[in-house]
Structure formats: C-alpha cells, structure tokens
Design a protein around this motif. Sequence first.
Motif: not given
Lengths: 404, 266
Positions: A204-220
């Motif tokens: 249940e605890a794992l079900g609550e984990v939100e996948p991280a979303s990328a914040v850095f958006d400059a081209v690399r």
Amino acid sequence: MGVSNRADEKPVLRIAMVGHVDHGKSTLIGRIRHELSALPGTSAVDPSIAGNWAYVVDQLQEEREREMTIDTTQTFLETPACRLVFIDVPGHQELIHNMITGATRADAAVLVLAADEGVRVQTRRHALLLSMLGIHTVIVAVNKMDLAERSEPAFRVLEEAILAELRAVGISSSATIPVVARDGDNVVTRSPTMPWFTGPSVMEALGEVEPASAVFDAVRLPVQDVYRHDVPTVVGRLLSGTIAEGDALTIFPSGGAATVTAIRRFPENHAAAEAGESVGLVLEGALPERGNVLAPASDPPRTAREFAGRVFWLASEPLAVGEELSLRCGTQSVAARIEEVSEKLDTATLDPLPPAQSLAIMELGTVRISAATPVVMEPFVRLPGLGRFVLERAGRPSGFGILP
Amino acid sequence: MDYLSRMESDSIYVIREAFNRYSRLAMLWSMGKDSTALLWMVRRAFFGRVPFPVIHIDTSYKFPEIYAFRDRLAKEFDLDLRVARNEDALAGGMGPTKIDKFACCNALKTNALKQAIAKMGFEALLLGIRRDEHGVRAKERYFSPRSQDFTWNVGSQPPELWDLYASVDEAAHDRIHPLLHMTELDIWRYVRREGVPVNPLYLAKEGKRYRSIGCAPCCMPIASNATTVDEIIAELEASHEPERAGRAQDKEAAFTMQKLRSLGYM
C-alpha cells in the motif's frame, strides 16, 4: 488499441530492497511475489520453495547453499495500476559493488531492518548510499516483528532509531511499517496480528509513491556517435528538453554552432524529439564528436577541467592522490588525475575520518579531480545524467561520484 | 514518452554504445520473438541498416518454420547472415538423445558459438536475453565480460553503474544484452505496435502453440487458441505459467541453466 494504450500509460516504479545482511530483503521480495502471484499475467511461485521466499530471487546454486544473496536481481510485476520492478541487492559489505549496481537502477527503496538486530553497519551505509544516489523516496520495513513479540513499544523504539539514521543522511521516510515478511504480515495486506498498527502495508505504501517528474527542461544531448554511412547523423539519448527541426544548438565544450535540419527516425523522420528519446540529428554547421554535449547557447552546461565531487570508493586498492585514471560522465571518457582528497567519512558510522592522501574501499570523500580535457557537467540535483561519474581503473569501475 | 518508446530508446542506447565500442561486433539471432525484436531495434538504431553480421547458431534440430523465417527476413532486411554449426559434433551424431540434453546444448550451441567467435574473430555479441525469462538471466549485466575459456563468473561480475557501462580491458569477449529490462509482455506489445514479423510457431494451430522456441525435440507446445498477436497478449495477460515451462533443459536438474550459462551458453 485501447488495451495497449492503457498498458503504455502505466507508470513504472523501480524499487531497491536495501539493508543489512539477513534482515530479510530477498525474503520480502519473494513473499510479495508469492502473494501477488494471483495477479493476471504473473507466474506462480514454485510451490517447492514455499517458506523459503528468498529463493524466488536467490536462484544461483551458491546463493542457496550459502543462504545469502550474491548478486543483484530484478523481478517484474504488473498490477492493474502500475508496473513494479523489485531490485534485490546483497547485504554483505564485501558485495557492495553489486549493491550499487542494483541501486543505480532504482527510483525508490525499501529499507529493511530486522527487529531483533536493529540498525547495523550496512543499514546505515545503504541509507547513506541511497541519499548519495538521489533516491529520496524510502519506505522502512521493520521486519521479523515476531522476534519482538509483535509489540508496539519495541517497534516505536526501532522506528525512532531508524528515522534518526535517515534524517542524518537527509532522507525522510514516507512510511515505517512493522512486518513479518516470512508470514506476509503487513506485506501486501494489513495484518490482524499487529492491530495497534494503523498505517499501510508495504505494498500500500509503494502504491502511494508518486513517480518523480523531471523539472530541468533545457536541452542536454550527450553525443554517443556520429554515423557517416550516408548523411552524417549525430546520435545520442536526449537527457532533457525537447528538440525540433530548425533549433540552433551549441556544441560543448568546443563552442561550435549547429542547426538541426532533420530528426532522423526509421522508417519515417520525426519533426521533434523529447527527453528520453534516442535520437539521430542531421546538423548544418559544426559537427560534434562522441563525448560532446549539445545544448542551447542561452542556457549552457557547466564546463570545467578541474572540479570536485563526492566520491564513494569501491575497489580494494585505495584511490590515491596523484593517481591517473579514466573518468566517465555521460558519453565522455577522459583521462583524469586525483589532486586532493578531503572531508572523508567513515560510512559505517558516519564519523569524519582524519585527513589522508587516499580513499579506501567504502570510504566517502570530497575528491578534487583535474581532467585532461574540459568535462561538461551539471549539478546532480539539476540533471542526474550529467551530474554523476564513474572512475575506472583498467576499464573496471572502481568508484563513483556525484557533482554538487 | 510512452512506456514502450522508453524501453526501445533505452535498448537503442545500449546497441549504439556497443557499436561505438567494438569494431568487430555481431549479433546472435535465433529467429525467436526476442532476438527478432532486437533485430528490429538494430535497424531503427542505424536507420534501416544492420551494420554487422548476424549469426545463427544452427543445431540442425530447429523447426523447419525457423529456417524459412530466417531466410525470408535475411533477404528482406539485407542481412550479413552467418550460420554457425558444430560440424564435428554433428558428424559424431550429437543430438538431444545421444548423451543428455545438457551435453547437446553445450556441444551444439555453446561450442558452435565458441568456434564461430574464434573463426570470425568477434570481440562482442549482442543477444536478446531478458531478465524476466529466468532467475539466472535476471542476474545479468547489460555489458557482460567473458573470459578466454568463455566462462561467465556470475559471482564476481564487475559493477555496472547507471548506463556508464564498464569497459573491462581483460575480457576475451563481451556479451551485450540490450533487452535486459523488457518483459515477455513488453516484447509482445512492442511486436504488436511495431508490426515486427512473427515466427508462425508462436501462433496456435489446432489448439497448440509454442511460447518459447528453440530446437524441435526439446520444445513443447502449450494449449492455446491464440492465432494472432492480440490473442497472444490477451493470453499472457491472464496466464500464470512461466514462459520457459515448455523448455526441456530448464526442468531436467536443479541449476542446469546456471551450469550451462557459466560454460558460455546464451
């Protein structure tokens, strides 16, 4: 296509099971696999290993004979809501390189702590490594609660101790759960044997984990190769940002300018590419080579010949000041010299170590490095793919580092 | 980016790393779903070309459908196909009933591959194995060094950190596994989305189909009415049987797969 689209949208969570030797990492994974084997599309656990849940992942002859995990393993589950990849790692400190191998693939972790032993050396070291690797989503499973009479006071003492350890390395656990992995208590469903606990089960605890979303958006775009079979094509996997036809990019570290004239894909070209995509670019202007990084001139990456990183050492022969080895970062591979070692830490105790000219196995320190040519980097928290590096001796990864 | 595109992109990254590193690279192709999906990704990585030889380890005991599929795609994809057989062992009558299946696999697959590598001088091989196929394959690395005598020392593999794949200098040859992170269902969903050619043995005929294909005497079909890729996916989404249940060698003795792999089996 409805079904395939839904399957495509399911998030993936890769979870490393970490913690001290024999605290029950493999057993917990095996028990989860067993309890979820009713999930559609999941193969049943071999009934002959019932009770020996660790055998689900410990499949080498040596592992079963010695009752220990030797190398890291991954096991896959698909629930109606998400995809889960459980990464088992060995608890023995002699096998720390295999633990790191597994942990570098994880987004989240379950730190397993045996109630009868409490916090041990590898509990602390693994927690430190999670922090270093940027894995800040951590659930604590206090396992073997049957050896503490499934009692709440015993659990609260352990909970306080482990949360203090995690705080010391900058991690706040999202849940601390009393568990008996062998019997499945609080593993998938909440157990009536510990009615005083009102929190979630591990799943249940794992079900609550939100996948991280990328914040850095400059081209690399670290350049992997340039193919010259037909029209010269620059290939690599886009770490961040999006690229479209007509974009102007700069080649780092050289500074050459190029314009994207086509984004190649077989059988049909694309007009744009997004982060995570392995791309092929046709450029007008300067042509980069492997190791270069494409980025916009307006938002350039950091480029330096000399820099310092936090390094964890993995090889039995210590890293010494003055040593020359190979540094790998992104697709860059450059000769590098160790200039200075400072701020050393004993990773078993988190105590500072006296200054020295070397970094021994399992020691952590700040290492100043000078590279033969400029290295293109980013701070790890900004862009992990250009913020981490590996030090190789004769082609063998011998230590890794994180750029502040 | 959707899930399958991400899986493909990560596999293409590994393929391109291998191509950059080795001038004498080849790929093993068994004509099964995994190595055919790998071949598909190789064409995507190199914009329609397959820029290295494709090796078929031919035990001579393969299903006729496998040979037909091989020859059709070799032509369609313009492959530099090399067929490797352990002719000496075959002349000596080696087969699955000669000694035992372990000896047969070792002679006709592992030793045939050894001979091919020695003869053609390859430094590295791309293979389509996946972690979720088997508990021992689950322990593999993307880049896996093999010693001169071909052995895989599973107890002392070099560390592999993120996608900074080790370049172990002393290895005799390297095995590269670009599909390691994909599951059986991932492969079939990819096959469906991309229209990857499917060996007809996977499709049910008279209530039976093969879920895992290899040599005819050592593969058992499963009961199935799945005659299309959609139906295969629906069947697997509901199944509780392990993928390789129909393979003889996995069942014969404990740790057989580990023994085979430590001797250099694929």
